[in-house]
Write an enzyme that holds these catalytic residues in place. Sequence first.
Site, PDB file in Angstrom:
ATOM      1  N   ASP A   1     -25.952  26.710 -21.436  1.00 38.61           N
ATOM      2  CA  ASP A   1     -26.722  25.749 -20.640  1.00 38.61           C
ATOM      3  C   ASP A   1     -27.967  25.271 -21.384  1.00 38.61           C
ATOM      4  O   ASP A   1     -28.240  25.671 -22.509  1.00 38.61           O
ATOM      5  CB  ASP A   1     -27.065  26.332 -19.262  1.00 38.61           C
ATOM      6  CG  ASP A   1     -27.912  27.598 -19.345  1.00 38.61           C
ATOM      7  OD1 ASP A   1     -28.793  27.665 -20.219  1.00 38.61           O
ATOM      8  OD2 ASP A   1     -27.697  28.509 -18.523  1.00 38.61           O
TER       9      ASP A   1
ATOM     10  N   LYS B   1     -28.035  21.612 -17.434  1.00 37.73           N
ATOM     11  CA  LYS B   1     -28.514  21.027 -16.189  1.00 37.73           C
ATOM     12  C   LYS B   1     -30.007  20.801 -16.344  1.00 37.73           C
ATOM     13  O   LYS B   1     -30.710  21.586 -16.958  1.00 37.73           O
ATOM     14  CB  LYS B   1     -28.268  21.966 -15.008  1.00 37.73           C
ATOM     15  CG  LYS B   1     -26.821  22.427 -14.873  1.00 37.73           C
ATOM     16  CD  LYS B   1     -26.702  23.480 -13.810  1.00 37.73           C
ATOM     17  CE  LYS B   1     -25.282  24.017 -13.745  1.00 37.73           C
ATOM     18  NZ  LYS B   1     -25.134  25.059 -12.715  1.00 37.73           N
TER      19      LYS B   1
ATOM     20  N   MET C   1     -38.167  27.143 -11.785  1.00 40.20           N
ATOM     21  CA  MET C   1     -37.739  25.760 -11.495  1.00 40.20           C
ATOM     22  C   MET C   1     -38.681  25.073 -10.508  1.00 40.20           C
ATOM     23  O   MET C   1     -38.241  24.375  -9.594  1.00 40.20           O
ATOM     24  CB  MET C   1     -36.303  25.766 -10.950  1.00 40.20           C
ATOM     25  CG  MET C   1     -35.291  26.368 -11.901  1.00 40.20           C
ATOM     26  SD  MET C   1     -33.655  26.623 -11.173  1.00 40.20           S
ATOM     27  CE  MET C   1     -33.982  28.039 -10.089  1.00 40.20           C
TER      28      MET C   1
END
Length: 464
Positions: free
Chosen positions: A250, A272, A385
Amino acid sequence: MQYFPVFIDAEHLSVLIVGAGEVGARKLELILKTPAKVTIVSPWVSDTVKQLVAQHSLTLHERKFEDADIFTHNMVFVATDDPQVNQHIHDHATAHNILVNVVDNTPLCKFITPSIVDRSPIIIAMSSGGVAPVLLRYLRQKLESVIPAQVQRLGRFSEKFRSEVKSRLGSVTERRYFWESVLDGDIAETVMQGNEAKADMDFANALDDFTQQDNTQGEVYLVGAGPGDPDLLTFRALRLMQKADIVVYDRLVSPAIVELVRRDAEKIYVGKAKSKHTIPQDEINQLLVDKALEGNRVVRLKGGDPFIFGRGGEELETLVDKGISFQVVPAVTAASGAASYAGIPLTHRDHAQSVVFATGHLRDDTINLDWPALVQKNQTTVFYMGMTGLGIICRELIAHGMSPNMPIAIVASATLPHQRVVIGTLTTIEELVKTAEIKPPALIIVGTVVSLHDDLHWFKPQLD
C-alpha cells in the site's frame, strides 16, 4: 546505478595487462583465479609479476605498449605510472569497443573490478563505484566473518543435483520452494559438515517427499512494514519478503522497504490516499485469495502494524472463508514509531498512565468517536488518518472538556529522513500545520507528554 553489475564467463576471455609493477600484480593475481588467457606488456617487470609469469606460463612482452596489442583481447587493464600512456590506451581501447580499466582512475574505467568474497563457486561482488573504497573494505570484512567458508560445499552440492531437480520439478516456483527447504534445513548443515553421503541420501528422500506433496495452493503472509525506516523491519518480515512470489503493498510502505523485496517478485500496488481507494478493499481481499490459489507465496505488505488500523483482520477473514493458509508478522506500529522518533513518550509517570489509539478518518464529514473517553486525565491519545479532520478533532476535544492549551504534535513522514514535527496547542495547531504545509501521512499525538519533545527529541531529519 552508474555501473551495471555482471559476471563475465572467463572461459574464453583474453585479458591484456599493461604495466607490471605491484599495482599490475594485484590485478594479475585476481585474473589468475579465472581460466582467462593473460598477456602482459611492460618495459619493466616487478619480482612479483616475474614469479606469477613463471608459475602460470603467462605471455610476457618486456617492451612498451603498442597500439596493435589490444586487438586480440576482450579486456584491458592499464597499470602504468604514466598518465599520458594511461589516457592513450583508454582512448584507443574505447574507440575499438574494448573494455578498459585504468587502475585507480575511475573516470578512465569502462568497467570496474568489485570487492570480492570468494567462496567458489559462490562469489559475492560489491562495488562503491570507486567513491568509498574504505567503506567497501569494511563491508567485505563483515561479510567474510558471517559467511562460512564451507558454503562452497553447498555450491558444489547444489550443482550436483541441479539437473535432477529440474527434471523432476516442472516449474521454476516449485524448484525454488524445494531448494529453499533444503538450504533452510538439516541437509545444508550436513553438507557443510562434510558428511556428503548422508546429505545425498537425505536429499533424495526430501525430493521424493516434495514431489508427492500438493504444491498447488500457496500461502499469504500478512506483514507489517513498520512506520517507514527499513531498519525497523523485523527479521521475519525481511525473510518472508525475500521468499515472496507476489507482494501486494500500500501507499504507506516506503520505497526503501519495497526495494528489499525479492528482485523478481511481482509487485502489485493497491495504495489508498485520503479515502480515495485505488482498489476497493473487497477486491484486495479477493486478489490475495486468487494469487494464493495459483500456488504463490503472497506477502501482503502494510505500513505500520497490520492489526492496527490496517484492515488486516478483514483480509484474514476472507482467507479463512476460502481456506487459504496464512501467517501474520507484527511490526512497529506508526504511533510507536512516530512518537519514538519525535522524542514523545506515549506514557510517562508524570504525564500519562494510559494511551489510546483512535482513527481520525472522516465519514460523511464527521468523526464518530467516544469523545468523553478521549479526554481523560493522564492519558495520551494518538489519532491515525486524522489530518483531513484535524480541525474537527481539536474542536470536539475542547467541546468535551479538554483544555484549549493541551499540547498537540503532528508527526509527518515519521522515521524517514524527511520527517517533520509541528508542536502547538489545540487552538493553534491548525494554523501552524497550514503554515508548515504539512501533508499526510502524519499522526496526531495529544497529551501533556508532547511537552517533553523539546528535551527528548533525538532524531535529526535530513531536511532541505
